[in-house]
Write a protein that holds these residues in place. Sequence first.
Motif, PDB file in Angstrom:
ATOM      1  N   ILE A   1       0.743  -1.549  -0.232  1.00 47.48           N
ATOM      2  CA  ILE A   1       0.186  -0.279   0.021  1.00 47.48           C
ATOM      3  C   ILE A   1       0.576   1.352  -0.145  1.00 47.48           C
ATOM      4  O   ILE A   1       0.142   2.706  -0.627  1.00 47.48           O
ATOM      5  CB  ILE A   1      -0.868  -0.688   1.022  1.00 47.48           C
ATOM      6  CG1 ILE A   1      -2.131  -1.008   0.999  1.00 47.48           C
ATOM      7  CG2 ILE A   1      -1.704   0.904   1.003  1.00 47.48           C
ATOM      8  CD1 ILE A   1      -2.848  -1.602   2.362  1.00 47.48           C
ATOM      9  N   LEU A   2       1.982   0.991   0.851  1.00 46.57           N
ATOM     10  CA  LEU A   2       2.641   1.892   0.854  1.00 46.57           C
ATOM     11  C   LEU A   2       3.822   2.723  -0.849  1.00 46.57           C
ATOM     12  O   LEU A   2       3.449   3.858  -1.018  1.00 46.57           O
ATOM     13  CB  LEU A   2       3.130   1.996   2.120  1.00 46.57           C
ATOM     14  CG  LEU A   2       4.952   3.408   2.371  1.00 46.57           C
ATOM     15  CD1 LEU A   2       4.613   4.386   2.129  1.00 46.57           C
ATOM     16  CD2 LEU A   2       6.129   2.606   2.763  1.00 46.57           C
ATOM     17  N   ALA A   3       4.296   1.969  -1.030  1.00 50.06           N
ATOM     18  CA  ALA A   3       4.802   1.582  -2.596  1.00 50.06           C
ATOM     19  C   ALA A   3       3.588   2.282  -3.217  1.00 50.06           C
ATOM     20  O   ALA A   3       3.743   3.474  -4.228  1.00 50.06           O
ATOM     21  CB  ALA A   3       4.910   0.282  -2.618  1.00 50.06           C
ATOM     22  N   ASN A   4       2.348   1.913  -3.577  1.00 45.13           N
ATOM     23  CA  ASN A   4       1.309   2.701  -4.445  1.00 45.13           C
ATOM     24  C   ASN A   4       1.305   3.785  -3.666  1.00 45.13           C
ATOM     25  O   ASN A   4       0.835   5.162  -4.872  1.00 45.13           O
ATOM     26  CB  ASN A   4      -0.093   1.526  -3.660  1.00 45.13           C
ATOM     27  CG  ASN A   4      -0.850   2.249  -5.130  1.00 45.13           C
ATOM     28  OD1 ASN A   4      -0.836   1.508  -6.529  1.00 45.13           O
ATOM     29  ND2 ASN A   4      -2.137   2.942  -4.206  1.00 45.13           N
ATOM     30  N   ASN A   5       0.981   4.464  -3.129  1.00 45.99           N
ATOM     31  CA  ASN A   5       0.811   5.441  -2.401  1.00 45.99           C
ATOM     32  C   ASN A   5       1.782   6.315  -2.835  1.00 45.99           C
ATOM     33  O   ASN A   5       1.443   7.494  -3.102  1.00 45.99           O
ATOM     34  CB  ASN A   5      -0.111   5.388  -1.310  1.00 45.99           C
ATOM     35  CG  ASN A   5      -1.036   5.125  -1.098  1.00 45.99           C
ATOM     36  OD1 ASN A   5      -1.835   4.406  -1.826  1.00 45.99           O
ATOM     37  ND2 ASN A   5      -1.670   4.461   0.447  1.00 45.99           N
TER      38      ASN A   5
ATOM     39  N   ILE B   1       3.509  10.611  -6.126  1.00 43.29           N
ATOM     40  CA  ILE B   1       5.104  11.483  -7.280  1.00 43.29           C
ATOM     41  C   ILE B   1       4.411  11.947  -8.270  1.00 43.29           C
ATOM     42  O   ILE B   1       4.334  12.914  -8.719  1.00 43.29           O
ATOM     43  CB  ILE B   1       6.523  10.598  -7.261  1.00 43.29           C
ATOM     44  CG1 ILE B   1       6.649  10.354  -5.743  1.00 43.29           C
ATOM     45  CG2 ILE B   1       7.003  11.091  -8.103  1.00 43.29           C
ATOM     46  CD1 ILE B   1       7.803   9.589  -5.537  1.00 43.29           C
ATOM     47  N   GLY B   2       3.611  11.239  -8.201  1.00 43.76           N
ATOM     48  CA  GLY B   2       2.876  11.578 -10.065  1.00 43.76           C
ATOM     49  C   GLY B   2       1.634  13.142  -9.860  1.00 43.76           C
ATOM     50  O   GLY B   2       1.066  13.569 -10.784  1.00 43.76           O
ATOM     51  N   ALA B   3       1.014  13.071  -8.816  1.00 45.22           N
ATOM     52  CA  ALA B   3       0.187  13.936  -9.354  1.00 45.22           C
ATOM     53  C   ALA B   3       0.944  15.270  -9.153  1.00 45.22           C
ATOM     54  O   ALA B   3      -0.067  15.712  -9.889  1.00 45.22           O
ATOM     55  CB  ALA B   3      -0.651  14.193  -7.174  1.00 45.22           C
TER      56      ALA B   3
ATOM     57  N   LEU C   1      -1.566   6.498 -11.484  1.00 46.10           N
ATOM     58  CA  LEU C   1      -3.164   6.959 -11.295  1.00 46.10           C
ATOM     59  C   LEU C   1      -3.785   7.614 -10.256  1.00 46.10           C
ATOM     60  O   LEU C   1      -3.992   9.091 -10.207  1.00 46.10           O
ATOM     61  CB  LEU C   1      -3.630   5.639  -9.751  1.00 46.10           C
ATOM     62  CG  LEU C   1      -3.362   4.835 -10.505  1.00 46.10           C
ATOM     63  CD1 LEU C   1      -3.219   3.091  -9.553  1.00 46.10           C
ATOM     64  CD2 LEU C   1      -4.744   4.099 -11.503  1.00 46.10           C
ATOM     65  N   GLY C   2      -1.665   8.850  -9.630  1.00 44.88           N
ATOM     66  CA  GLY C   2      -2.274  10.096  -9.113  1.00 44.88           C
ATOM     67  C   GLY C   2      -1.900  10.928  -9.927  1.00 44.88           C
ATOM     68  O   GLY C   2      -2.180  12.245 -10.037  1.00 44.88           O
ATOM     69  N   GLY C   3      -1.774  10.707 -11.335  1.00 48.29           N
ATOM     70  CA  GLY C   3      -0.728  12.046 -11.867  1.00 48.29           C
ATOM     71  C   GLY C   3      -2.357  12.232 -12.162  1.00 48.29           C
ATOM     72  O   GLY C   3      -2.879  13.661 -13.153  1.00 48.29           O
TER      73      GLY C   3
END
Length: 383
Positions: A46-50, A55-57, A107-109
Amino acid sequence: MGEARLIILSGLGWMFDALDVLILSYLLVAAAGELALDTQRKTLIILANNLGMLIGAALFGRLADRFGRRKIFMATLLLYSLGTGAAALARSWLEFAVVRFFAGLGLGGELPVVATYVSENSPPERRGRNVVLLESFWSLGAVLAAAISLYLFTSIGWRASLVLLSLTAFYVFVIRLALPESQRWIESRGAQPPGAAAVPQVDLYRLSIVSAIWLMLAFGYYGAFLWLPTMLVKERGFTYVGTYEFMFITTLAQLPGYFSAAYLVEKLGRRPVGSLYFLLSAVSAVLFTYSGAPGELVVWALALNFFNLGVWGVIYAYTPELFPTAVRGVATGMSGSAARVGMILGPMLYPLYSSSALIIIAAVWATASALIWLLPETRGRVV
């Protein structure tokens, strides 16, 4: 470009993003035996995903201000779709975590970029409604994630399911052919050539308040929902299939939650609706924690889905309106990065505090309910 077309075509990309984010909570259950996932390894995944989403956002929000909203929309969708397919090849929990990091970048971006895109292409009197309707596609992604877990994981397995999900990469062709670049962004560039740097001038006080709200919202959402299937199995005695059924049913409340928020933000304003939905999310989390009978669990899980996803829609609509066009992407992206910090911190609660985690989350949401009143109201204003 018609508003319905704008919302639907952008919303489908949003739905795929939600599907890929939320499928992780089910993967942690489905792949636990094969990848030897204990609580610590699940937390690291979960930490790696988040971290990737954080960073992506920030990264892709900035790139969207420089190179355009549509191009970055396509790039982020392609990145997380391919990352999802690559996760099917993971042979260990560490490989799975690495792949989820790269998928998380996309996903974040995508989220701040698409919210900005829809906001810029909507008239002031319907701008908030349109962005909340965009965010309502998140609930469709949540329902799909639950349905895929219930029906595909149990029939063809999680690896084959992820390969099928990677086919969302082909949606980039739809975006390229059917969605134009944001006219507001083009006008803001003036005579500058594509790719020229804009000088950001962000209201730091406003950005800090918005970022704090985003952090609190994501802290609670991911702290609760990513662990909810595990909570039901370990603490409530649910079977895996029973957990998937519970999640599928209660997730259905998200869509009316979005629709109610879409209506109310244009009638009452961003601040009062956001504050109310934050507060009712907190109340729902507390009552879920102290519920005993299965029927009570369902009722308060429905309420939690309804109000908390509604407030997500409000905040996504509100944030791009608070900043000028030249820095809207980077400001929204930085706010999104704060949300990813919340995504990292929130899921750490459950391993540390077990069922008391939801009480802490409720307190955080109640604080956000008050904090939102420090921002100006933007309903009906030209931005």
